[in-house]
Design a protein around this motif. Sequence first.
Motif, short mmCIF file in Angstrom:
data_model
loop_
_atom_site.label_atom_id
_atom_site.label_comp_id
_atom_site.label_asym_id
_atom_site.label_seq_id
_atom_site.Cartn_x
_atom_site.Cartn_y
_atom_site.Cartn_z
N UNK A 54 -14.94 4.73 -35.01
CA UNK A 54 -13.91 5.50 -35.69
C UNK A 54 -12.63 5.46 -34.87
N UNK A 55 -11.55 5.08 -35.51
CA UNK A 55 -10.27 4.93 -34.81
C UNK A 55 -9.78 6.30 -34.35
N UNK A 56 -9.49 6.38 -33.06
CA UNK A 56 -8.94 7.61 -32.47
C UNK A 56 -7.76 7.27 -31.59
N UNK A 57 -6.96 8.26 -31.30
CA UNK A 57 -5.83 8.06 -30.38
C UNK A 57 -6.15 8.74 -29.05
N UNK A 58 -5.70 8.11 -27.97
CA UNK A 58 -5.92 8.67 -26.64
C UNK A 58 -4.87 8.09 -25.69
N UNK A 59 -4.70 8.78 -24.56
CA UNK A 59 -3.81 8.28 -23.51
C UNK A 59 -4.57 7.24 -22.69
N UNK A 60 -4.02 6.05 -22.61
CA UNK A 60 -4.72 4.94 -21.96
C UNK A 60 -3.94 4.47 -20.73
N UNK A 61 -4.55 4.54 -19.54
CA UNK A 61 -3.88 4.00 -18.35
C UNK A 61 -3.93 2.48 -18.38
N UNK A 62 -2.80 1.85 -18.07
CA UNK A 62 -2.72 0.40 -18.04
C UNK A 62 -2.67 -0.06 -16.58
N UNK A 63 -3.66 -0.85 -16.19
CA UNK A 63 -3.75 -1.33 -14.82
C UNK A 63 -3.44 -2.84 -14.77
N UNK A 64 -3.02 -3.27 -13.59
CA UNK A 64 -2.83 -4.70 -13.35
C UNK A 64 -3.38 -5.03 -11.99
N UNK A 65 -4.08 -6.16 -11.90
CA UNK A 65 -4.72 -6.56 -10.65
C UNK A 65 -3.91 -7.65 -9.95
N UNK A 66 -3.86 -7.54 -8.61
CA UNK A 66 -3.15 -8.53 -7.80
C UNK A 66 -4.08 -8.96 -6.66
N UNK A 67 -4.18 -10.26 -6.43
CA UNK A 67 -5.01 -10.77 -5.34
C UNK A 67 -4.38 -10.43 -4.00
N UNK A 68 -5.21 -9.95 -3.06
CA UNK A 68 -4.68 -9.55 -1.76
C UNK A 68 -5.65 -9.85 -0.63
#
Length: 382
Positions: free
Chosen positions: A40-54
């Motif tokens: 069922x489609x719901x709305x929510x606050x979604x954190x957006x992450x990005x990965x970097x090689x280190x």
Amino acid sequence: MNALKLPKFTLPLFFILTFFISCKKEEQKAPPPMQAPFVTVKTEDVPIYKDFAGQTFGELDIELIARVDGILTGIFFKEGQKVKKGQLLYTIDPLEYETKVEQVRGQVAAAQSTLANADEELKRIRPLAEMNAVSKRELDAAVAKDKAARSNYASVQASLKNQQIERSYCNIKSPIDGVIGLSNARLGDYITKLGNSSRLNVVSKLDKVRVQFTVSESDYLKYQKRTKEGERITDLQLILSDGSIHPEKGTLNFSDTKIDPTTGTVTIEAQFPNPDGTLRSGQFGKVRVLIRTEKDAIVIPQKAVTELQGMFQVSVIDNQNVIQTRVVEVGPKTGIDWIITKGLKPDEKVAIIGNQFIQPGSKVVPVPYVPDTKQIASSQNN
């Protein structure tokens, strides 16, 4: 007896009845609607992450470099173990340097004796010069001799100190509390203060580790813009090479002063607490950075989205439980999910068809979709 005779129309009637009965049985055997897992489609606050090689570095990585030449006569530590500041780690044969120290000590003694004689001579002549019992030239000569003796004494004292310092270099001690690495030299090796043989080991302070990673110029400009707007990147995670997440959150240390023109990237450094000492210098991993948070985002599993020639579609189950295909617009992926920016509304049912052969317009039996927990865990680490 005569055989029983049937009317001529009986036989065709028999075949007609048999045909209808057969058709009726086939109608009764029609397959039931297929089950279609749905969310069922719901709305929510979604954190957006990005990965970097280190890559990781110690809070301090101090190289132990030999400052004198000689044969390595002692190693007083276990490789990979903790060492204390001031702890003796290596010894180099000190005989040559002890000999030099004794030679200069002799020179110091001779210079001290010469200075004492010159001082006594000056003390004797000065009162006589005041009474004009000796010439001014004799007084000047005594003063010059005293100054020369003092200068020579100071010079040989400095030489002695220098030789003692060189002798001390034969004992190589830990400059900090830390962890020592693998030794580049073994007992009996001839060590020189020039070249690679002078590099004996590295001691690392690992209470905290530094992780350096590179970001593109565009990502760097976005970061600078957020910084000017008063935002701070505070959610930094370190993903290790085995996929596990370091339990301590990191903080940004600094960014390089220039952008590498050959790669179009800039180096950034983050720092992570390392209380249990599991992290070591030289490890590779990924720094996961919280880029932003999508407010009231519509998120569905990636399995529910089909891509065909750059067009994205989902299967929606309508109020009559019939599959309807709908074109949508997508945003970034997050874990096993996908943010849908256009084409879906809250409370709609989206089917997770997968490999099932369900055509648009088919009637289905909706069943709640149960995600694979292993897949969720795997996606969180990737």
